[in-house]
Design a protein around this motif. Structure first.
Motif, short mmCIF file in Angstrom:
data_model
loop_
_atom_site.label_atom_id
_atom_site.label_comp_id
_atom_site.label_asym_id
_atom_site.label_seq_id
_atom_site.Cartn_x
_atom_site.Cartn_y
_atom_site.Cartn_z
N ALA A 144 0.92 -1.50 0.48
CA ALA A 144 -0.16 -0.11 0.02
C ALA A 144 0.51 0.94 -0.28
CB ALA A 144 -0.99 0.10 1.00
N ASN A 145 2.40 1.19 0.92
CA ASN A 145 2.83 2.27 0.78
C ASN A 145 3.61 2.41 -0.02
OD1 ASN A 145 2.96 3.99 3.85
ND2 ASN A 145 3.06 1.93 4.28
N ALA A 146 3.96 1.57 -0.97
CA ALA A 146 4.79 2.10 -2.37
C ALA A 146 3.62 2.45 -3.84
CB ALA A 146 5.22 -0.12 -2.80
N GLU A 147 2.56 1.91 -3.05
CA GLU A 147 1.45 2.19 -4.48
C GLU A 147 1.26 3.44 -4.21
OE1 GLU A 147 0.48 0.68 -7.04
OE2 GLU A 147 -1.19 2.73 -6.96
N ALA A 148 1.22 4.23 -2.90
CA ALA A 148 1.04 5.27 -2.63
C ALA A 148 2.02 6.72 -3.46
CB ALA A 148 0.79 5.33 -0.74
N ALA A 149 3.82 5.86 -2.84
CA ALA A 149 4.46 6.04 -3.54
C ALA A 149 4.01 6.56 -5.81
CB ALA A 149 5.41 5.59 -3.50
N ARG A 150 3.74 5.23 -5.86
CA ARG A 150 3.96 5.37 -7.14
C ARG A 150 2.55 6.58 -7.59
NH1 ARG A 150 2.97 -0.13 -6.64
NH2 ARG A 150 5.43 -1.06 -7.04
N ARG A 151 1.66 6.22 -7.15
CA ARG A 151 0.35 7.62 -7.67
C ARG A 151 0.73 8.69 -7.39
NH1 ARG A 151 -6.03 5.86 -5.33
NH2 ARG A 151 -5.65 8.47 -6.03
N ALA A 152 1.26 9.22 -6.53
CA ALA A 152 2.08 10.59 -6.61
C ALA A 152 2.65 10.78 -7.23
CB ALA A 152 2.60 10.80 -4.95
N TYR A 153 4.09 10.38 -7.74
CA TYR A 153 4.61 10.77 -8.49
C TYR A 153 3.74 10.28 -9.65
CZ TYR A 153 8.71 9.65 -11.58
OH TYR A 153 9.73 9.74 -12.56
N MET A 154 3.23 9.91 -10.02
CA MET A 154 2.21 10.26 -11.79
C MET A 154 1.39 10.89 -11.15
SD MET A 154 2.70 6.95 -13.59
CE MET A 154 1.67 7.27 -14.33
N GLU A 155 0.78 12.00 -10.45
CA GLU A 155 -0.24 12.77 -9.74
C GLU A 155 0.11 13.60 -9.38
OE1 GLU A 155 -3.08 11.50 -7.62
OE2 GLU A 155 -3.30 9.90 -8.34
N THR A 156 2.13 14.42 -9.02
CA THR A 156 2.31 15.55 -8.51
C THR A 156 2.71 16.62 -10.38
OG1 THR A 156 3.33 14.62 -6.99
CG2 THR A 156 4.77 16.25 -7.74
N ARG A 157 2.06 17.65 -10.06
CA ARG A 157 2.80 18.28 -11.30
C ARG A 157 2.92 19.75 -10.49
NH1 ARG A 157 -1.85 21.74 -10.06
NH2 ARG A 157 -3.00 21.01 -8.54
N GLU A 158 4.01 20.85 -10.79
CA GLU A 158 3.73 21.72 -10.86
C GLU A 158 3.23 22.39 -11.18
OE1 GLU A 158 7.56 23.39 -13.50
OE2 GLU A 158 6.98 24.90 -12.26
N CYS A 159 3.08 24.17 -9.85
CA CYS A 159 1.67 24.50 -9.13
C CYS A 159 1.97 26.20 -9.34
CB CYS A 159 0.90 23.84 -8.18
SG CYS A 159 1.81 23.38 -6.94
#
Lengths: 181, 407
Positions: A166-181
């Protein structure tokens, strides 16, 4: 070159663990690194900071970090209480758990809704979303300071079984969803 | 194999595991606690075949491992600050009885006022007890020094207990890469403990008996001789450790930029790293500054410092402890050593970093630069106590202002 990172969060959100896991990942890559908590009286709910240094050469210094290259903020509400960008270098990076740009600053800022990701993956302890591993995914996206694979490996070495997944998946999803703002 | 990511405290625990210690006893105290926490986990999961003895105080903790070691077992304890003060009586007992033992001391300020952060007041308070006292700079050295401590303590030329000092939080709670040697390699290098005198129901040894004055005097003399012998043993062990495990540190002191240095900084502990970075920066500015990091405060590296003192223009000592009304403890020993040089070398003692007050490379650089200017302006400068007070509190008025806020 040495990169210095400061994590801001609240006691219980896992800022210290985030610094530790980042350094574990750097060491897995053969880099030199240091992770240390702020040396004060920390307690649950109160604003806390943790630090990390990563370098390609042995690290001799042991003093506190006052001018970080990167600031990672785990708590979206902490901007009102703490000047998180204090001492941040002009060419530094701010990585925030926030839907939108959290404060007006002249540094590159990256956003991710880490609270939502952590809740979706049921990373909740006593009602608190634990966003540290999520924010590590965001940090990697923003800075490429270590690889996502190394972060995931470090997470799985610290947390076994479903919790590690679950923690690995959290890192993966954040990697996909992070954007410059 | 990649290095392990370990705190200084876990580095101690791994060294104790690799040394196959048989008896451990300790009482929890911040910032030491995670050493024995980790060791109990290792005993519980079968990684370490040792007996953990739970006690009600540090006094009993050291008494327990002292008893176990008297019976021939390899034994270990760890403490910090007030815990170390509480066991102080037994600290003398273990050394005076010439019983090999190893203790980790996670250095921490002494209260009141209560404070859990690093300084060297607690470990220097043990200076005269007859223990060999080492202080590490990095987590890797913490592991190596702890492992070497067992061999050193058990050497027939020494038979003195050994303290390994590591700075509270700065090392104890900081993760860094550590190479943890293979057990087989350690077993080959560190044989099981052997001791000619072992207390058992069958043995006829008496320990701690009353002794005639002259015998007591001679015991002190023999302990001093063992300390002198330990200088050789420390260097031998450092060298052979390097051959087996690939890391040597240079014996009683480690010198950085010393070879052609005009000015030598004398310092011990983790902040030596920041001083070394400052010396690199100072070299870029044309100042030839070296750092002599004291690895063992007992036995005192007299010969090494005499040699450095004979060719330096000035020696600058940084103490993270103070004998109030006297001097910093490192300074006192350095001053005593340099007298052999006829007092020609400029000498400055700086008191700084008490109770964990941060001193970084920039602060070292500024302080050392201003001292060098004084020496070069006057040709000679002597100042035994230069107080480097916390930033922004450097006047009496400002200090009183802060004090009032707390009252």
């Amino acid at each position: 070159m040495m990169i210095e990172i400061r994590f801001h969060g609240r006691g219980g959100q896992g800022a210290v663990t985030a610094a530790n896991l980042l350094v574990d990942a750097a060491i897995l890559e053969g880099k030199y690194a240091q992770a240390f908590p702020h040396f004060g009286a920390e307690r649950r709910g109160a604003p806390v900071v943790a630090f990390a240094r990563i370098s390609d050469k042995p690290i001799q210094v042991h003093s506190q970090i006052t001018n970080p290259d990167i600031v990672v903020v785990l708590d979206p509400k902490i901007f009102e209480l703490v000047n998180v960008v204090e001492g941040l270098k002009n060419n530094g990076i701010l990585v925030a758990n926030s839907r939108d740009k959290p404060i007006e600053v002249n540094v590159k800022t990256y956003c991710v809704n880490a609270t939502k990701i952590a809740k979706d993956l049921n990373l909740v302890i006593s009602g608190w979303p634990v966003v540290n591993t999520t924010m590590l995914g965001a940090l990697v996206k923003a800075s490429e300071i270590v690889s996502l694979d190394s972060i995931i490996e470090a997470i799985k070495r610290s947390f076994s079984g479903k919790l590690g997944e679950a923690n690995a998946e959290a890192a993966r999803r954040a990697y996909m969803e992070t954007r410059e703002c | 194999m990649p290095l392990m990511s370990l705190t200084g405290n876990y580095a101690v625990a791994h060294a104790v595991r690799l040394a196959r210690v048989k008896v451990i006893s300790a009482y929890p105290i911040t910032p030491q606690t995670t050493i024995v926490e980790k060791l109990s986990a290792m005993v519980e999961n079968g990684e370490l075949d040792a007996k953990m003895v739970r006690v009600e105080s540090e006094h009993s903790a050291l008494a327990t491992v002292f008893g176990a070691a008297s019976a021939g077992a390899r034994a270990f304890t760890a403490t910090s600050s007030h815990g170390l003060l509480y066991m102080h009586e037994v600290v003398w007992w273990a050394a005076g009885s010439r019983i090999p033992l190893v203790m980790a001391v996670v250095t921490r300020a002494i209260g009141p006022p209560w404070n859990i952060h690093v300084d060297h007041q607690d470990i220097f308070d043990q200076r005269d007890t007859g223990w060999i006292i080492g202080i590490a700079q990095e987590n890797q050295e913490v592991l190596d020094m702890t492992l070497q401590a067992f061999k050193l303590s058990e050497d027939p030329r020494v038979y003195l207990p050994v303290m390994v000092g590591l700075d509270g939080f700065i090392l104890s709670h900081t993760r860094a890469p550590v190479d943890v040697p293979e057990q087989e390699l350690v077993d080959e290098w560190l044989p099981p403990r052997r001791q000619p005198y072992v207390i058992s129901p069958e043995s006829n040894y008496v320990m701690g008996n009353i002794a005639p004055d002259e015998v007591h005097f001679l015991m002190r003399y023999s302990m001093h001789e063992a300390m002198e012998a330990a200088k050789t043993v420390i260097k031998e062990i450092d060298k052979e450790y390097g051959e087996v495990f690939g890391r040597s540190y240079g014996g009683l002191i480690e010198c950085h930029n010393c070879d052609d240095a005009d000015y030598i900084v004398v310092i011990t502990g983790s902040w030596s790293g920041d001083a070394k970075v400052a010396s690199d920066m100072l070299r870029e500015n044309g100042y030839k500054v070296g750092v002599a990091r004291i690895r063992y405060i007992r036995p005192w590296p007299k010969e090494e410092l005499e040699e450095l003192g004979s060719r330096a223009k000035g020696i600058i000592v940084f103490d993270r402890a103070i004998s109030m009304g006297g001097y910093g403890p490192l300074y006192s020993d350095v001053a005593g050593t340099l007298y052999s040089n006829g007092g020609k070398t400029s000498l400055v003692g700086v008191i700084a970093g008490l109770a964990g007050v941060d001193v970084g490379a920039e602060t070292f650089k500024e302080t050392i630069t201003s001292i060098i200017h004084k020496i070069e302006e006057n040709g000679f400068f002597f100042e035994p106590r230069l107080w480097l007070l916390p930033k922004d509190y450097s006047s009496r008025e400002k200090m009183l202002e802060v004090a009032k806020r707390w009252l």
